[in-house]
Design an enzyme around this catalytic site. Structure first.
Site, PDB file in Angstrom:
ATOM      1  N   HIS A 143       1.139  -1.471  -0.057  1.00  0.00           N
ATOM      2  CA  HIS A 143      -0.213   0.145   0.233  1.00  0.00           C
ATOM      3  C   HIS A 143       0.905   1.639   0.465  1.00  0.00           C
ATOM      4  O   HIS A 143       1.504   1.277   0.625  1.00  0.00           O
ATOM      5  CB  HIS A 143      -0.652  -0.185   0.643  1.00  0.00           C
ATOM      6  CG  HIS A 143      -2.131  -1.096   1.101  1.00  0.00           C
ATOM      7  ND1 HIS A 143      -1.862  -2.229   1.779  1.00  0.00           N
ATOM      8  CD2 HIS A 143      -2.845  -1.036   0.651  1.00  0.00           C
ATOM      9  CE1 HIS A 143      -2.453  -3.192   1.580  1.00  0.00           C
ATOM     10  NE2 HIS A 143      -3.540  -2.760   1.208  1.00  0.00           N
ATOM     11  N   LYS A 170      -1.062  -7.952  -4.710  1.00  0.00           N
ATOM     12  CA  LYS A 170      -2.071  -7.312  -3.969  1.00  0.00           C
ATOM     13  C   LYS A 170      -1.056  -5.216  -4.013  1.00  0.00           C
ATOM     14  O   LYS A 170      -0.783  -4.887  -3.547  1.00  0.00           O
ATOM     15  CB  LYS A 170      -2.944  -6.869  -2.775  1.00  0.00           C
ATOM     16  CG  LYS A 170      -3.877  -5.598  -2.807  1.00  0.00           C
ATOM     17  CD  LYS A 170      -4.718  -5.329  -1.425  1.00  0.00           C
ATOM     18  CE  LYS A 170      -5.477  -4.213  -1.077  1.00  0.00           C
ATOM     19  NZ  LYS A 170      -6.010  -4.164  -0.076  1.00  0.00           N
ATOM     20  N   LYS A 314     -15.507  23.066 -20.450  1.00  0.00           N
ATOM     21  CA  LYS A 314     -16.004  23.136 -21.018  1.00  0.00           C
ATOM     22  C   LYS A 314     -15.513  24.233 -22.579  1.00  0.00           C
ATOM     23  O   LYS A 314     -15.658  23.714 -23.280  1.00  0.00           O
ATOM     24  CB  LYS A 314     -17.312  23.663 -21.256  1.00  0.00           C
ATOM     25  CG  LYS A 314     -18.501  23.056 -19.838  1.00  0.00           C
ATOM     26  CD  LYS A 314     -19.675  22.890 -19.476  1.00  0.00           C
ATOM     27  CE  LYS A 314     -20.460  22.495 -18.900  1.00  0.00           C
ATOM     28  NZ  LYS A 314     -21.710  23.005 -18.661  1.00  0.00           N
ATOM     29  N   ASP A 351     -26.437  21.510 -23.998  1.00  0.00           N
ATOM     30  CA  ASP A 351     -26.816  22.670 -22.938  1.00  0.00           C
ATOM     31  C   ASP A 351     -27.534  24.075 -23.019  1.00  0.00           C
ATOM     32  O   ASP A 351     -28.707  23.892 -23.034  1.00  0.00           O
ATOM     33  CB  ASP A 351     -25.165  23.429 -21.933  1.00  0.00           C
ATOM     34  CG  ASP A 351     -24.621  22.531 -21.685  1.00  0.00           C
ATOM     35  OD1 ASP A 351     -25.312  21.612 -21.008  1.00  0.00           O
ATOM     36  OD2 ASP A 351     -23.462  22.450 -21.143  1.00  0.00           O
TER      37      ASP A 351
END
Length: 529
Positions: A143, A170, A314, A351
């Protein structure tokens, strides 16, 4: 920071297709054994494949007293036993030997999986002296709570874990940006042994949903919100019911919403259910993106087939697309991106139609209008905000014959948009005293008032008295303070949910080439609010 790796070539290979389906594991994190057993039963009822018993979470844990009860057969689910030390992100603070003894006892009692950390894996193997039962799989885990290493470093780490004799590898890392996840996808696709590869925190969320596509052995889903065992872990119910994780495979197309923030968005619920209704092998996920160009160049595989684009990307999306629909180019904002088979990105804007039609219908339902012309024609239409949504509303209102005024916190931005559409510009402070006529229309396109800042509003209640119609693009909460106060002043109010539903229908049609299931999509949104 490690460089991003393009996943243009990361398509699940034949080897990945042959792998068993990805398992769903629910961590049991209760403080008492009886409660932990109840959590395992609840996980089974949800449809989980196995439960992780987090022994380090138990208060006053006594292995010889508690493990026989927790692992008694018949069990409702296979068990993954973890006794995580504090130095690896858990809560156990004692010596290794008592912890090893508990894990060995879990194996003897029939645990199907046991997790041990790479740092002490060799020591644990010596402690076991070859006594691991055949029916127990050993997961050796690493980890990293700081970052995601380079692809080369991950490959070295993978080899180190394999060398310990692990049955399952893992690797869990942490994303500092969403492109970090691409390196984990590379490892998953090319790994020849069972591997759990996950990337923690919000920017790594997609690793938890998309791991079945890239061949991950299992993913974790919490029993409920608040019971996560790692940062930004989704609930098992969301993985099953929202993301349809059981149906995700190597050929599943990936769509999603690009934004920052994106956690509030209802788009995954809406689009995933709509995809399912038409039998499309696709999944729609939230992409928390900081750098749009970097994201699009990293996730350039045809399998990443289309994107919704929201605040604040956007306008940048116009520059990032290879082709832009003329209307979107005129607006200067893209909210929908499609990746064509040749890899080119095409930008659209749904939109403006969604918002303008919602406002028009709201007016027609409550005020007398001329049937052949838009109810916006000739009206003074004030747009708050000069970003992508603001541009779309200003463009749409002008096309309908409205006289458009732009108001923005930063005057220079308001002036820039005002010059583009041929209308005056104001600051928000000036807007407070702006009432040249009665019956004006107001459209808020900023995030002011969005959850969690629900007590904020872009305009005072006193100033709202000059408006006959008020629209708010914010839809979380459904009734914002702006809409509530506008209604109290007698205005017709139009919720951002209407814009959201209508623009999403347009996106669905771009994504799929099919007509949007409009009644279903409307029902989904209204049911979830």
């Amino acid at each position: 920071m490690a460089a991003a790796m393009s996943v243009s070539a990361v398509v699940p290979p034949a080897a990945a297709v042959a792998r068993a389906r990805t398992l769903l594991c629910v961590p049991a994190t209760a403080r008492a054994p009886r409660e932990m057993a109840a959590e395992v039963a609840a996980a089974a009822a949800l449809g989980a494949d196995l439960a992780e018993l987090r022994l380090d979470r138990l208060a006053g844990f006594a292995p010889r007293r508690d493990l026989p009860a927790l692992l008694a057969k018949p069990r409702t689910l296979p068990a993954l036993v973890t006794y995580r030390p504090k130095w690896e992100g858990g809560e156990y603070e004692g010596d290794d030997e008592p912890r090893f003894e508990a894990l060995q006892l879990a194996m003897e009692l029939g645990a199907e999986y046991v997790d041990i950390e790479l740092k002490v894996a060799d020591k644990f193997m010596k402690f076991m002296s070859g006594k691991k039962p055949e029916n127990c799989k050993l997961i050796v885990s690493s980890h990293n709570y700081d970052n995601t290493p380079s692809a080369e470093e991950l490959a070295i780490l993978l080899a180190q874990i394999q060398a310990t004799g692990a049955d399952i590898v893992k690797i869990a890392t942490t994303a500092t940006e969403i492109v970090d996840v691409s390196r984990m996808f590379e490892i998953l696709v090319h790994c020849q042994v069972p591997i759990i590869g996950l990337v923690m925190n919000d920017r790594g969320f997609i690793s938890r949903v998309l791991c079945p596509k890239f061949g991950g052995y299992l993913t974790f889903g919490s029993l409920e919100k608040g019971k996560e065992s790692a940062p930004s872990q989704p609930t098992a119910a969301d993985l099953i019911n929202v993301y349809n994780i059981r149906q995700i495979g190597p050929d599943t197309k990936v769509f999603g919403i690009i934004g920052n923030p994106v956690g509030h968005s209802k788009s995954p619920v809406l689009h995933n259910e709509a995809f399912r209704s038409v039998g499309l092998n696709a999944v729609y996920v939230p992409f928390l993106v900081d750098d749009l160009a970097k994201f699009l160049s990293t996730y350039s595989s045809p399998h990443f087939a289309g994107f919704s684009c929201t605040i604040p990307h956007k306008e940048a999306a116009v520059r990032c697309c290879d082709e832009v629909d003329p209307i979107a180019r005129d607006i200067g904002a893209v909210n929908t991106i499609i990746r064509k088979p040749d890899g080119k990105l095409v930008g659209y804007n749904t939109d403006y139609v969604g918002a303008i039609s919602a406002i028009e219908d709201g007016i027609r339902a409550t005020q007398p209008t001329h049937s052949t012309t838009s109810p916006l024609a000739g009206r003074l239409f004030v747009v708050i905000g000069a970003g992508g949504a603001g541009k779309a509303l200003a463009y749409g209102a002008k096309e309908k014959g409205a006289r458009v005024v732009i108001a923005n916190r930063t005057f220079a931005r308001a002036q820039e948009l005002g010059n583009l559409i041929g209308g005056p510009a104001l600051t928000l402070t000036e807007l407070e005293n702006y009432h040249p006529e009665e019956g004006m229309i107001l459209a808020n396109t900023t995030a002011i008032g969005m959850h969690p800042n629900v007590n904020e509003t872009p305009l005072s209640k006193q100033a709202l008295k000059s408006y006959a119609v008020v629209f708010d693009a914010v839809y979380t909460p459904k009734e914002t303070r702006l809409l509530r106060e506008a209604a109290e002043c007698g205005a017709t109010v139009v919720s951002g949910l209407e814009m959201f539903i209508r623009q999403a229908m347009g996106q669905f049609e771009h994504f799929t080439g099919m007509p949007a299931p409009d009644s279903l999509m409307r029902d989904i949104v209204l049911r979830k609010t």
